[in-house]
Design an enzyme around this catalytic site. Structure first.
Site, PDB file in Angstrom:
ATOM      1  N   ALA A 108       5.170   4.203  -4.219  1.00 27.93           N
ATOM      2  CA  ALA A 108       4.702   3.308  -5.242  1.00 27.93           C
ATOM      3  C   ALA A 108       3.852   3.830  -6.083  1.00 27.93           C
ATOM      4  O   ALA A 108       3.985   3.611  -7.345  1.00 27.93           O
ATOM      5  CB  ALA A 108       4.708   1.948  -4.672  1.00 27.93           C
ATOM      6  N   ASN A 145       0.633  -1.097  -0.088  1.00 27.73           N
ATOM      7  CA  ASN A 145       0.063  -0.027  -0.155  1.00 27.73           C
ATOM      8  C   ASN A 145       0.820   1.237   0.121  1.00 27.73           C
ATOM      9  O   ASN A 145       0.323   2.349   0.423  1.00 27.73           O
ATOM     10  CB  ASN A 145      -0.884   0.114   1.220  1.00 27.73           C
ATOM     11  CG  ASN A 145      -2.212   0.210   0.795  1.00 27.73           C
ATOM     12  OD1 ASN A 145      -2.652   0.871  -0.246  1.00 27.73           O
ATOM     13  ND2 ASN A 145      -3.118  -0.898   1.378  1.00 27.73           N
ATOM     14  N   SER A 146       1.885   1.287  -0.545  1.00 27.51           N
ATOM     15  CA  SER A 146       3.053   2.339  -0.536  1.00 27.51           C
ATOM     16  C   SER A 146       2.545   3.564  -1.264  1.00 27.51           C
ATOM     17  O   SER A 146       2.208   3.522  -2.511  1.00 27.51           O
ATOM     18  CB  SER A 146       4.386   1.797  -1.144  1.00 27.51           C
ATOM     19  OG  SER A 146       5.133   2.993  -1.473  1.00 27.51           O
ATOM     20  N   ASN A 147       2.611   4.648  -0.570  1.00 26.89           N
ATOM     21  CA  ASN A 147       2.286   5.939  -1.350  1.00 26.89           C
ATOM     22  C   ASN A 147       3.272   6.263  -2.421  1.00 26.89           C
ATOM     23  O   ASN A 147       3.064   6.736  -3.568  1.00 26.89           O
ATOM     24  CB  ASN A 147       2.134   7.196  -0.355  1.00 26.89           C
ATOM     25  CG  ASN A 147       1.047   6.851   0.520  1.00 26.89           C
ATOM     26  OD1 ASN A 147      -0.225   6.538  -0.034  1.00 26.89           O
ATOM     27  ND2 ASN A 147       1.331   7.082   1.851  1.00 26.89           N
TER      28      ASN A 147
END
Ligand SMILES: Cc1ncc(COP(=O)(O)O)c(C=O)c1O
Length: 331
Positions: free
Chosen positions: A88, A84-86
């Protein structure tokens, strides 16, 4: 080396324009009143609204990471993070905008129906390589880079959170933008700035920027979502030194500028605590401001706690630096 020449050097460094700058600096009087601090000026620096692909702090760093001169011959951008990386998500969006292939090496398990950032990674056309654990990410990224090269392509690897010396420059630039806005907002004896510190490009860039600007009236407080205080200190020293060197600056950060706290992590990374939940509710109900559960809710908890203590006087001004993360509100 003068401040002027450091910023002249900064302005000569190429970037890819993605940020809608300046981001707003808004006042939060109802938040202040709700905390019985009605006479304290509370401002919010809205980097949640950097404007590209749902915004947040990563957009500023990627302007420098993905500068045109770093992309010559590049066919594919690779980065790493959690599912859930911002970071990425914004990298995938920027790669799409630049017409480049994007491979995200992510730890976690991709659900059948992805939500939040995971859904957006796919919407932006990124290819996902899932790994079981954080430690598997970097070696997998190296293997993927070799794959691209064997097929005749060229990869640009963006490290975790774009917290590299080059990425950090985005926040040196942000420090100058903010200081210009502060001047318009009036004066105060001391200005406290609360911001998240994790991979620390944001925190180190602001610390370097305020130092270059000679702002010894600013106290920069880094609140951790999971990293220890010692690790934040080390990352901040390393990144500010290396980013400073890119600008021809070889000094020390202002001595009273930086404070760090890992007291608001709660049960761990991305796990809401009682304090972070209460802070999220308060920001929402008093100012209509959305906080993300992973980073900004913990910063808000810390800021509210410090506002309830002795350190911050009524003559001081307080700034909440909102670093974004909107999609994680939705999973
Ligand atoms: C919304 C949000 N806030 C804060 C941070 C932390 O910023 P940094 O990695 O520069 O310390 C991140 C990055 O992980 C983020 O996505």
């Amino acid at each position: 080396m003068s401040m002027r020449s450091a910023f002249t050097a900064l302005d000569a460094i190429a970037r890819t324009r993605l940020v809608h700058e300046p981001t707003p600096l808004v006042s939060a009087p109802r938040l202040a009143q709700s905390l019985d601090r009605g006479s304290t000026t509370i401002l919010v620096k809205m980097d949640a609204e950097t404007g590209f692909a749902l915004g947040g702090n990563k957009v500023r760093k990627l302007e420098y990471e993905l500068a045109p001169d770093r992309l010559v011959g590049v066919t594919c951008v690779i980065t790493v993070g959690g599912l859930n990386s911002n970071h990425a998500r914004v990298t995938a969006a920027a790669a799409a905008r630049l017409g480049l292939r994007c491979i995200l090496v992510l730890n976690g398990e991709l659900p059948d129906e992805p939500t939040g950032n995971a859904m957006l990674h796919l919407m932006f056309g990124a290819e996902l390589r899932m790994v079981a654990m954080r430690e598997h990410r970097d070696p997998t990224a190296v293997a993927v880079t070799k794959e691209i090269e064997r097929a005749g392509g060229k990869a640009l690897f963006v490290p975790l959170g774009a917290s590299t010396p080059v990425g950090t420059l985005g926040y040196v630039r942000a420090a100058r933008e903010f200081v210009g806005q502060l001047a318009e907002a009036g004066s105060a004896e001391t200005t406290w700035v609360f911001v998240s510190a994790s991979s620390c490009g944001t925190f180190a860039g602001l610390a370097l920027g305020f130092t270059l600007l000679g702002r010894d009236d600013i106290r920069l407080v880094g609140i951790s979502p999971d990293v220890t205080e010692a690790e934040i200190l080390r990352l901040t020293a390393d990144l500010s030194t290396a980013a400073g060197a890119l600008l021809g600056w070889h000094g020390e950060l202002l001595p009273r500028l930086v404070s760090i706290s890992d007291a608001y992590v709660g049960d761990g990374y991305a796990l809401p605590s009682e304090g972070s939940r209460a802070a999220t509710e308060r920001f929402g109900r008093t100012e209509g401001i959305i906080l993300d559960p992973v980073y900004t809710a913990k910063v808000a908890h810390g800021m509210i706690d410090w506002l309830g203590g002795e350190r911050i006087s009524d003559k001081d001004r307080v700034v909440f630096w909102h670093t974004g993360g909107y999609p994680t509100v939705f999973g």
